[in-house]
Enzyme design. Structure first.
Site, PDB file in Angstrom:
ATOM      1  N   ASP A 211       0.389 -14.163   0.473  1.00 16.69           N
ATOM      2  CA  ASP A 211      -0.497 -14.273  -0.685  1.00 16.69           C
ATOM      3  C   ASP A 211      -0.167 -15.509  -1.513  1.00 16.69           C
ATOM      4  OD1 ASP A 211       1.877 -13.377  -1.790  1.00 16.69           O
ATOM      5  OD2 ASP A 211       1.005 -11.684  -2.867  1.00 16.69           O
ATOM      6  N   SER A 212       0.884 -16.229  -1.124  1.00 14.91           N
ATOM      7  CA  SER A 212       1.170 -17.544  -1.714  1.00 14.91           C
ATOM      8  C   SER A 212       0.016 -18.503  -1.507  1.00 14.91           C
ATOM      9  CB  SER A 212       2.451 -18.130  -1.110  1.00 14.91           C
ATOM     10  OG  SER A 212       2.416 -18.065   0.307  1.00 14.91           O
TER      11      SER A 212
ATOM     12  N   ASP B 198       0.127 -10.409   4.270  1.00 17.96           N
ATOM     13  CA  ASP B 198       0.533  -9.859   2.977  1.00 17.96           C
ATOM     14  C   ASP B 198      -0.541  -8.936   2.403  1.00 17.96           C
ATOM     15  OD1 ASP B 198       3.039 -10.393   1.949  1.00 17.96           O
ATOM     16  OD2 ASP B 198       2.503 -12.357   1.175  1.00 17.96           O
TER      17      ASP B 198
ATOM     18  N   LYS C 195       2.826  -6.906   5.187  1.00 21.04           N
ATOM     19  CA  LYS C 195       4.002  -7.007   4.314  1.00 21.04           C
ATOM     20  C   LYS C 195       3.605  -6.565   2.919  1.00 21.04           C
ATOM     21  CE  LYS C 195       5.661 -10.943   2.608  1.00 21.04           C
ATOM     22  NZ  LYS C 195       5.688 -10.645   1.130  1.00 21.04           N
TER      23      LYS C 195
ATOM     24  N   GLU D 106       5.388  -5.858  -1.206  1.00 20.14           N
ATOM     25  CA  GLU D 106       6.515  -6.085  -2.099  1.00 20.14           C
ATOM     26  C   GLU D 106       6.976  -4.777  -2.732  1.00 20.14           C
ATOM     27  OE1 GLU D 106       5.776  -9.132  -4.978  1.00 20.14           O
ATOM     28  OE2 GLU D 106       5.096 -10.587  -3.477  1.00 20.14           O
TER      29      GLU D 106
ATOM     30  N   GLU E 115      14.150 -12.491  -1.057  1.00 19.86           N
ATOM     31  CA  GLU E 115      13.746 -13.739  -1.712  1.00 19.86           C
ATOM     32  C   GLU E 115      14.622 -14.039  -2.920  1.00 19.86           C
ATOM     33  OE1 GLU E 115       9.923 -16.152  -3.576  1.00 19.86           O
ATOM     34  OE2 GLU E 115       9.597 -14.259  -2.509  1.00 19.86           O
TER      35      GLU E 115
END
Length: 272
Positions: free
Chosen positions: A49-50, A88, A118, A120, A187
């Site tokens: 999602d970056s 993501d 993925k 978070e 991270e």
């Protein structure tokens, strides 16, 4: 039957089996052409999602919608033939409940045909990770600095630099492992803590700013290519692609203004 066999993609169990044996190489990718290049060298590609910050100019990853992740996920799947592709889950698409997470994760996998998703969060997402894993959706976890939580964290801050922070992050690592995650991204985690987690959990740790002690590494492709205006301390620029692009555009503009491009070799003549 086609005479051109399609290369077999790496699978989630193959990635997990490399724990402690062979470093796992990964990069982010958002489009087909970079995916095709990176595919020759990496073990998995993350449609992160970056992309919201890197490609669309957002200040954080928070505004990224689910349909944008699906769009870019499809593109990467078209470009990559061998690497596992992980997509993501964007902010707001999975946190409400395990059921919401399943609906959206299943949609991502159906629409993109990726191999895993993925998300978070550590201990707080353990029930969701278990729910997804039990229903056939492989989950890569992400702990430490979680960019979707920057409003709570107070910015992009390194995690685990004081031992008082360790217990929470270690608990996160244990929780996602026990819940069924096949790997976990660490991270911006201090090296001693990253080393301890890597020793303690049976699944691969994928570091981004977590030192070489992790089982694998990932970077944002645009950062390591020299395309980003500012990069974190943990990034090494392996190329200067941004400068090369600027030089090429400058040369193009100069030649157009001088009317030296298009040259005769770039021009179609009338057929006799």
């Amino acid at each position: 039957m086609s005479q051109f066999p399609i290369p077999r993609r790496l699978t989630v169990p193959e990635i997990t089996s490399r724990k402690g044996k062979e470093p796992i190489v990964s990069l982010t990718s958002y489009h087909a052409h970079t995916a095709a290049i990176a595919d020759r060298y990496v073990d998995f590609l993350l449609v992160g999602d970056s992309l919201g910050m890197v490609m669309h100019g957002f200040e954080s990853t928070l505004p990224v919608p689910l349909d944008l992740m699906i769009l870019h996920g499809r593109a990467v799947m078209r470009g990559a033939r061998r690497a596992l592709v992980v997509v993501d889950m964007p902010f707001g698409s999975y946190e409400e409940s395990p059921q919401q997470a399943f609906r959206n994760a299943a949609l991502v996998m159906k629409e993109t045909q990726c191999g895993a998703i993925k998300l978070e969060g550590g201990k707080r997402m353990a029930d969701t990770i278990h729910f997804l894993s039990e229903r056939g959706i492989p989950v890569m976890a992400h702990i430490g600095l979680t960019p979707q939580s920057i409003n709570i964290l107070g910015g992009f801050k390194t995690q685990g630099r004081t031992r008082e922070q360790w217990a929470i992050i270690e608990d996160d690592a244990r929780s996602v492992t026990e819940a069924g995650a096949f790997a976990v991204v660490l991270e911006a985690v201090a090296e001693p803590l990253a080393a301890k987690i890597t020793r303690d959990v049976p699944i691969p740790t994928i570091g981004i700013g977590a030192s070489p002690v992790c089982d694998g590494q990932i970077l944002v492709m645009e950062d390591m290519l020299g395309l980003s205006p500012r990069v974190p301390k943990f990034v090494k620029e392996f190329g200067q692609v941004g400068a090369a692009i600027e030089n090429a555009i400058r040369s193009y503009a100069e030649e157009v203004r001088a009317r030296s491009f298009p040259a005769p070799s770039n021009t179609y003549e009338l057929k006799d």
